[in-house]
Design a protein around this motif. Structure first.
Motif, PDB file in Angstrom:
ATOM      1  N   THR A  48       7.507  11.350   1.694  1.00 33.49           N
ATOM      2  CA  THR A  48       7.792  12.141   2.881  1.00 33.49           C
ATOM      3  C   THR A  48       7.341  13.594   2.701  1.00 33.49           C
ATOM      4  O   THR A  48       7.383  14.145   1.595  1.00 33.49           O
ATOM      5  N   HIS A  49       6.948  14.190   3.814  1.00 35.84           N
ATOM      6  CA  HIS A  49       6.498  15.587   3.846  1.00 35.84           C
ATOM      7  C   HIS A  49       7.024  16.192   5.144  1.00 35.84           C
ATOM      8  O   HIS A  49       6.782  15.658   6.227  1.00 35.84           O
ATOM      9  N   TYR A  50       7.735  17.314   5.037  1.00 42.84           N
ATOM     10  CA  TYR A  50       8.381  17.922   6.197  1.00 42.84           C
ATOM     11  C   TYR A  50       7.659  19.205   6.605  1.00 42.84           C
ATOM     12  O   TYR A  50       7.471  20.106   5.800  1.00 42.84           O
ATOM     13  N   LEU A  51       7.241  19.238   7.879  1.00 37.77           N
ATOM     14  CA  LEU A  51       6.557  20.398   8.439  1.00 37.77           C
ATOM     15  C   LEU A  51       7.374  20.972   9.595  1.00 37.77           C
ATOM     16  O   LEU A  51       7.904  20.213  10.411  1.00 37.77           O
TER      17      LEU A  51
ATOM     18  N   LEU B 198      -5.524   9.802   4.761  1.00 34.82           N
ATOM     19  CA  LEU B 198      -4.721  10.635   5.658  1.00 34.82           C
ATOM     20  C   LEU B 198      -5.039  10.353   7.125  1.00 34.82           C
ATOM     21  O   LEU B 198      -4.858  11.207   7.989  1.00 34.82           O
ATOM     22  N   THR B 199      -5.519   9.147   7.398  1.00 38.48           N
ATOM     23  CA  THR B 199      -5.709   8.710   8.775  1.00 38.48           C
ATOM     24  C   THR B 199      -4.431   8.042   9.270  1.00 38.48           C
ATOM     25  O   THR B 199      -3.625   7.540   8.479  1.00 38.48           O
ATOM     26  N   GLU B 200      -4.254   8.050  10.580  1.00 38.06           N
ATOM     27  CA  GLU B 200      -2.992   7.585  11.156  1.00 38.06           C
ATOM     28  C   GLU B 200      -2.887   6.068  11.214  1.00 38.06           C
ATOM     29  O   GLU B 200      -3.816   5.379  11.641  1.00 38.06           O
TER      30      GLU B 200
ATOM     31  N   GLN C  15       0.835  -1.196   0.000  1.00 41.33           N
ATOM     32  CA  GLN C  15       0.000   0.000   0.000  1.00 41.33           C
ATOM     33  C   GLN C  15       0.876   1.256   0.000  1.00 41.33           C
ATOM     34  O   GLN C  15       2.088   1.177   0.179  1.00 41.33           O
ATOM     35  N   SER C  16       0.238   2.405  -0.175  1.00 43.81           N
ATOM     36  CA  SER C  16       0.959   3.672  -0.200  1.00 43.81           C
ATOM     37  C   SER C  16       0.733   4.434   1.104  1.00 43.81           C
ATOM     38  O   SER C  16      -0.374   4.398   1.669  1.00 43.81           O
ATOM     39  N   TYR C  17       1.774   5.135   1.539  1.00 41.05           N
ATOM     40  CA  TYR C  17       1.722   5.850   2.814  1.00 41.05           C
ATOM     41  C   TYR C  17       2.343   7.235   2.673  1.00 41.05           C
ATOM     42  O   TYR C  17       3.281   7.443   1.888  1.00 41.05           O
ATOM     43  N   GLU C  18       1.817   8.153   3.464  1.00 32.79           N
ATOM     44  CA  GLU C  18       2.410   9.483   3.591  1.00 32.79           C
ATOM     45  C   GLU C  18       3.122   9.543   4.939  1.00 32.79           C
ATOM     46  O   GLU C  18       2.503   9.245   5.969  1.00 32.79           O
ATOM     47  N   TRP C  19       4.394   9.889   4.915  1.00 34.24           N
ATOM     48  CA  TRP C  19       5.149  10.065   6.156  1.00 34.24           C
ATOM     49  C   TRP C  19       5.309  11.558   6.391  1.00 34.24           C
ATOM     50  O   TRP C  19       5.997  12.246   5.629  1.00 34.24           O
TER      51      TRP C  19
ATOM     52  N   LEU D  15       4.756  10.907  11.647  1.00 35.06           N
ATOM     53  CA  LEU D  15       3.365  10.473  11.576  1.00 35.06           C
ATOM     54  C   LEU D  15       3.200   9.663  10.302  1.00 35.06           C
ATOM     55  O   LEU D  15       3.468  10.163   9.196  1.00 35.06           O
ATOM     56  N   ILE D  16       2.796   8.414  10.429  1.00 36.67           N
ATOM     57  CA  ILE D  16       2.604   7.550   9.270  1.00 36.67           C
ATOM     58  C   ILE D  16       1.112   7.488   8.975  1.00 36.67           C
ATOM     59  O   ILE D  16       0.318   7.056   9.818  1.00 36.67           O
ATOM     60  N   LEU D  17       0.746   7.924   7.771  1.00 35.72           N
ATOM     61  CA  LEU D  17      -0.663   8.045   7.397  1.00 35.72           C
ATOM     62  C   LEU D  17      -0.992   7.182   6.180  1.00 35.72           C
ATOM     63  O   LEU D  17      -0.151   6.976   5.303  1.00 35.72           O
TER      64      LEU D  17
END
Length: 207
Positions: free
Chosen positions: A116-119, A150-152, A81-85, A143-145
């Motif tokens: 990856t996304h940096y905030l 976009l849920t954790e 699956q695909s994930y947003e970090w 946070l792995i979503l």
């Protein structure tokens, strides 16, 4: 009669994700601020700028020399699956400098399954305050979503358990910030990202 489980809300809005920095943009931001003797964050001081300057060197070294353990590479190949970090960080944070390059290397080796996304922490306190460590805004925080909702899935940070134990021991003993920083970065240098990778390996295997 079974009570339905409430739907989990998204951790952040899609536009927040779109506005996040890529790793290259994050690194460029830190470098550009350094030309003005500044760093990221709301607070500016010569001390924080000095930390940020050292952190640039640390990240450059890890970008070039850190290698993923074979088990991590194998686990990444099994992700379906695909994930947003989402990584909450700041340029002056020493732990972030030791960990963020490892997170990026993992994502780059994921065959596009992890993005990856940096905030920046100080610009996203509403998000940060949902992930406090012992009541503090400790970073970095991963946070792995799920990419579609976009849920954790889970979260991790601000540092490996062994480093956290060192921090708590020294804090209890009344160590100064300088003493702690020297001991912590000495630990990171000797550990060579192994503790970070193996903790994240357990997470990746569960994805």
């Amino acid at each position: 009669m079974t009570t339905p489980i409430p739907a989990q809300p998204p951790v952040l809005r899609p536009e927040q994700l779109t506005a996040a920095y890529t790793y290259a943009q994050y690194r460029q931001l830190i470098d550009e601020l350094m030309t003005e003797d500044k760093t990221t964050g709301e607070t500016q001081s010569a001390e924080l700028t000095a930390y940020a300057r050292l952190n640039i060197q640390r990240m450059e070294r890890l970008d070039k020399k850190a290698e993923l353990v074979p088990e991590m590479t194998a686990a990444l190949a099994d992700i379906t699956q695909s994930y947003e970090w989402v990584i909450i960080t700041e340029g002056w944070c020493g732990d972030a400098a030791q960990i963020v390059p490892v997170l990026e290397k993992i994502a780059q080796a994921s065959h596009g399954r992890i993005r990856t996304h940096y905030l920046l922490r100080d610009q996203n306190l509403d998000l940060m305050d949902g992930y406090l460590t012992n009541g503090g805004r400790s970073i970095p925080k991963l946070l792995i979503l799920h990419a579609d909702t976009l849920t954790e899935v889970t979260n991790w940070g601000p540092r490996p358990a062994l480093a956290q134990d060192l921090f708590l021991e020294m804090k209890a003993a009344g160590a100064t910030h300088e003493e702690f920083a020297e001991a912590l970065h000495g630990w990171y240098a000797k550990n060579k990202t192994q503790a970070t990778q193996h903790e994240l390996l357990d997470i990746v295997r569960g994805l």
